[in-house]
Design an enzyme around this catalytic site. Sequence first.
Site, mmCIF file in Angstrom:
data_model
loop_
_atom_site.group_PDB
_atom_site.id
_atom_site.type_symbol
_atom_site.label_atom_id
_atom_site.label_comp_id
_atom_site.label_asym_id
_atom_site.label_seq_id
_atom_site.Cartn_x
_atom_site.Cartn_y
_atom_site.Cartn_z
ATOM 1 N N ASP A 96 3.737 -3.945 -9.504
ATOM 2 C CA ASP A 96 3.591 -2.509 -9.320
ATOM 3 C C ASP A 96 3.334 -2.186 -7.848
ATOM 4 O O ASP A 96 3.911 -1.256 -7.308
ATOM 5 C CB ASP A 96 2.462 -1.946 -10.199
ATOM 6 N N ILE A 97 2.491 -2.978 -7.193
ATOM 7 C CA ILE A 97 2.157 -2.675 -5.802
ATOM 8 C C ILE A 97 1.830 -3.951 -5.034
ATOM 9 O O ILE A 97 1.215 -4.870 -5.574
ATOM 10 C CB ILE A 97 0.972 -1.676 -5.729
ATOM 11 N N ASP A 99 -0.178 -5.101 -1.801
ATOM 12 C CA ASP A 99 -1.198 -4.632 -0.862
ATOM 13 C C ASP A 99 -1.403 -5.725 0.186
ATOM 14 O O ASP A 99 -0.681 -5.795 1.185
ATOM 15 C CB ASP A 99 -2.475 -4.321 -1.644
ATOM 16 N N SER A 100 -2.352 -6.613 -0.042
ATOM 17 C CA SER A 100 -2.577 -7.706 0.919
ATOM 18 C C SER A 100 -1.521 -8.810 0.793
ATOM 19 O O SER A 100 -1.359 -9.628 1.702
ATOM 20 C CB SER A 100 -3.960 -8.322 0.682
ATOM 21 N N GLY A 101 -0.820 -8.846 -0.342
ATOM 22 C CA GLY A 101 0.169 -9.900 -0.575
ATOM 23 C C GLY A 101 -0.425 -11.148 -1.209
ATOM 24 O O GLY A 101 0.303 -12.074 -1.571
ATOM 25 N N ASP A 155 -4.471 1.133 -11.722
ATOM 26 C CA ASP A 155 -5.784 1.557 -12.191
ATOM 27 C C ASP A 155 -6.837 1.566 -11.086
ATOM 28 O O ASP A 155 -6.637 1.020 -10.003
ATOM 29 C CB ASP A 155 -6.292 0.612 -13.274
HETATM 30 C C1 PRP Z 1 -3.329 -5.227 -8.330
HETATM 31 C C2 PRP Z 1 -1.856 -4.879 -8.355
HETATM 32 C C3 PRP Z 1 -1.212 -6.091 -7.753
HETATM 33 C C4 PRP Z 1 -2.248 -6.589 -6.776
HETATM 34 C C5 PRP Z 1 -1.838 -6.210 -5.394
HETATM 35 O O1 PRP Z 1 -3.568 -6.004 -9.443
HETATM 36 O O2 PRP Z 1 -1.413 -4.637 -9.672
HETATM 37 O O3 PRP Z 1 -0.955 -7.089 -8.728
HETATM 38 O O4 PRP Z 1 -3.486 -5.969 -7.125
HETATM 39 O O5 PRP Z 1 -2.794 -6.597 -4.448
HETATM 40 P P1 PRP Z 1 -2.580 -7.741 -3.358
HETATM 41 O O6 PRP Z 1 -1.208 -7.576 -2.757
HETATM 42 O O7 PRP Z 1 -3.675 -7.450 -2.361
HETATM 43 O O8 PRP Z 1 -2.763 -9.074 -4.017
HETATM 44 P P2 PRP Z 1 -5.030 -6.188 -10.071
HETATM 45 O O9 PRP Z 1 -5.560 -7.527 -9.649
HETATM 46 O O10 PRP Z 1 -5.861 -4.980 -9.757
HETATM 47 O O11 PRP Z 1 -4.765 -6.293 -11.612
HETATM 48 P P3 PRP Z 1 -4.005 -5.264 -12.599
HETATM 49 O O12 PRP Z 1 -2.514 -5.471 -12.345
HETATM 50 O O13 PRP Z 1 -4.426 -5.713 -13.945
HETATM 51 O O14 PRP Z 1 -4.441 -3.855 -12.279
#
Ligand code: PRP
Length: 171
Positions: A96-97, A99-101, A155
Amino acid sequence: MLEEIVFDAETIRQRVGELGQEIGDYYSRGELVLVGLLKGSFIFMADLVRCIPRPHKLDFVAAASYGSSKESSGRVRLLYDPETDVAGKHVLLVEDIVDSGTTLNRLVQIFRERKPESLEICTLLHKRVARAFVLEPRFVGFDAPVKFLVGYGLDCAEEFRHLPYIASLKE
Ligand code: PRP
């Protein structure tokens, strides 16, 4: 509290449709397996697979790095891993997103060990803040603002996932 809508439902619908076409064009042959990262990608996956005009299979893994905090802990825990046989197949990780990778970098390592024919990443949102990628996402829905975003699967402490749009939270 929500701050503002960043991507409305119709904008998301259109872009997800385009992504589905792009993915269908890219994989002209071979077996394709989409692997969605739970939980955040569940709505994106559900919409995306219906827009990919070629046969494919799908599965999910769960890798949490944030917990209930707004800040990345830098750690990735694998919570669910069905270990689908991906050897010799084209694997597309669906996020979905980014962020830091951190999450994707770990997932790419894990899936490379499973000897897929190819490995690529599709993310709906890309904040473009990650310093180093093991593998750059090939398919990106939108460049996203560096804000805390919720909705359409994303979320904050498990709230807001059901919203049909993506919104920023008040800091
Ligand atoms: C969130 C999002 C990504 C990740 C991105 O997941 O869905 O998987 O963080 O962040 P990053 O690039 O810094 O690693 P989360 O761990 O919150 O779990 P979720 O998908 O259950 O919401």
